[in-house]
Scaffold this motif. Structure first.
Motif, PDB file in Angstrom:
ATOM      1  N   THR A  75     -26.938  35.053  67.571  1.00  0.00           N
ATOM      2  CA  THR A  75     -25.935  35.363  68.578  1.00  0.00           C
ATOM      3  C   THR A  75     -26.545  35.269  69.970  1.00  0.00           C
ATOM      4  O   THR A  75     -27.638  35.752  70.211  1.00  0.00           O
ATOM      5  CB  THR A  75     -25.372  36.783  68.355  1.00  0.00           C
ATOM      6  N   VAL A  76     -25.818  34.649  70.888  1.00  0.00           N
ATOM      7  CA  VAL A  76     -26.245  34.550  72.277  1.00  0.00           C
ATOM      8  C   VAL A  76     -25.647  35.725  73.037  1.00  0.00           C
ATOM      9  O   VAL A  76     -24.437  35.939  73.013  1.00  0.00           O
ATOM     10  CB  VAL A  76     -25.777  33.219  72.909  1.00  0.00           C
ATOM     11  N   LEU A  77     -26.494  36.482  73.694  1.00  0.00           N
ATOM     12  CA  LEU A  77     -26.048  37.618  74.486  1.00  0.00           C
ATOM     13  C   LEU A  77     -25.778  37.184  75.922  1.00  0.00           C
ATOM     14  O   LEU A  77     -26.318  36.171  76.391  1.00  0.00           O
ATOM     15  CB  LEU A  77     -27.119  38.716  74.469  1.00  0.00           C
ATOM     16  N   PHE A  78     -24.980  37.964  76.615  1.00  0.00           N
ATOM     17  CA  PHE A  78     -24.675  37.668  78.012  1.00  0.00           C
ATOM     18  C   PHE A  78     -25.962  37.609  78.833  1.00  0.00           C
ATOM     19  O   PHE A  78     -26.127  36.728  79.673  1.00  0.00           O
ATOM     20  CB  PHE A  78     -23.723  38.734  78.584  1.00  0.00           C
ATOM     21  N   ASN A  79     -26.896  38.507  78.561  1.00  0.00           N
ATOM     22  CA  ASN A  79     -28.160  38.522  79.285  1.00  0.00           C
ATOM     23  C   ASN A  79     -28.950  37.224  79.067  1.00  0.00           C
ATOM     24  O   ASN A  79     -29.622  36.743  79.977  1.00  0.00           O
ATOM     25  CB  ASN A  79     -29.012  39.730  78.883  1.00  0.00           C
ATOM     26  N   ASP A  80     -28.853  36.638  77.871  1.00  0.00           N
ATOM     27  CA  ASP A  80     -29.520  35.357  77.610  1.00  0.00           C
ATOM     28  C   ASP A  80     -28.976  34.277  78.546  1.00  0.00           C
ATOM     29  O   ASP A  80     -29.735  33.485  79.106  1.00  0.00           O
ATOM     30  CB  ASP A  80     -29.313  34.910  76.163  1.00  0.00           C
ATOM     31  N   LEU A  81     -27.660  34.267  78.709  1.00  0.00           N
ATOM     32  CA  LEU A  81     -27.038  33.282  79.601  1.00  0.00           C
ATOM     33  C   LEU A  81     -27.445  33.512  81.054  1.00  0.00           C
ATOM     34  O   LEU A  81     -27.737  32.567  81.785  1.00  0.00           O
ATOM     35  CB  LEU A  81     -25.515  33.328  79.473  1.00  0.00           C
ATOM     36  N   VAL A  82     -27.473  34.773  81.464  1.00  0.00           N
ATOM     37  CA  VAL A  82     -27.851  35.103  82.841  1.00  0.00           C
ATOM     38  C   VAL A  82     -29.293  34.674  83.102  1.00  0.00           C
ATOM     39  O   VAL A  82     -29.595  34.033  84.123  1.00  0.00           O
ATOM     40  CB  VAL A  82     -27.671  36.613  83.136  1.00  0.00           C
ATOM     41  N   GLN A  83     -30.196  35.009  82.183  1.00  0.00           N
ATOM     42  CA  GLN A  83     -31.605  34.653  82.361  1.00  0.00           C
ATOM     43  C   GLN A  83     -31.796  33.139  82.380  1.00  0.00           C
ATOM     44  O   GLN A  83     -32.587  32.616  83.164  1.00  0.00           O
ATOM     45  CB  GLN A  83     -32.470  35.295  81.264  1.00  0.00           C
TER      46      GLN A  83
END
Length: 180
Positions: A33-41
């Protein structure tokens, strides 16, 4: 105001992700699962994130791709929008220029098929001197990400194969460019 909008985006992203998880059969669920924080980083150009894995999932999911592009639009240091082509036949361009950067290429004279991709940033930020520059080339169907080495004297470069899809995307008029 911007912080409030960012919080709302995060909440909507989390709600949509959870909704999809609830309605996806157990045997077809993806365990990565991709977390929102992964996208932000990733949008910030942070190399601590598993770039390949996250970018692969972003390219496989339209909602993730849309969210990632929204983050890039918000967090990018500089952008070059989709170029308006003078003719529908010619969609490849030879350089990308904006007020904040210039992206050029120079063919290697000794090794045919290799190209130096030169990124010039007249006023880089401290991060560009320490960590380098992350370039995202985005279209409606795919996003490719490249990491340039640290800026020295206002420029940095990569040596790439002419046939590399990431190279082709950078100079395609239908791709927007985001630098972080």
């Amino acid at each position: 105001m911007a912080k409030h909008i960012s919080q709302l985006q995060q909440q909507v992203f989390a709600a949509k992700s959870l909704y999809r998880e609830i309605h996806t059969p157990i045997d077809s669920k993806n365990t990565n699962t991709v977390l929102f924080n992964d996208l932000v980083q990733l949008a910030k150009g942070n190399l601590q994130v598993e770039q390949q894995k996250v970018m692969q999932q972003v390219n496989q999911s339209l909602p993730l791709r849309r969210q990632y592009i929204q983050l890039l639009e918000t967090l990018a240091f500089a952008t070059s929008p989709v170029q308006a082509a003078a003719s529908s036949v010619v969609t490849e361009i030879t350089s990308r220029k904006s007020a904040e950067f210039e992206l050029l290429f120079k063919r290697d004279k000794q090794f045919l098929g290799q190209v130096y991709v030169i990124l010039k940033i007249p006023h880089p930020i401290e991060k560009h001197h320490n960590q380098g520059v992350c370039l995202n080339a985005c279209s409606e169907k795919v996003i490719s990400s490249l990491h340039f080495p640290a800026i020295e004297d206002g420029k940095t470069q990569l040596l790439m194969e002419e046939s590399d899809q990431k190279f082709i995307n950078m100079f395609d008029a239908e791709f927007a460019i985001y630098l972080s």
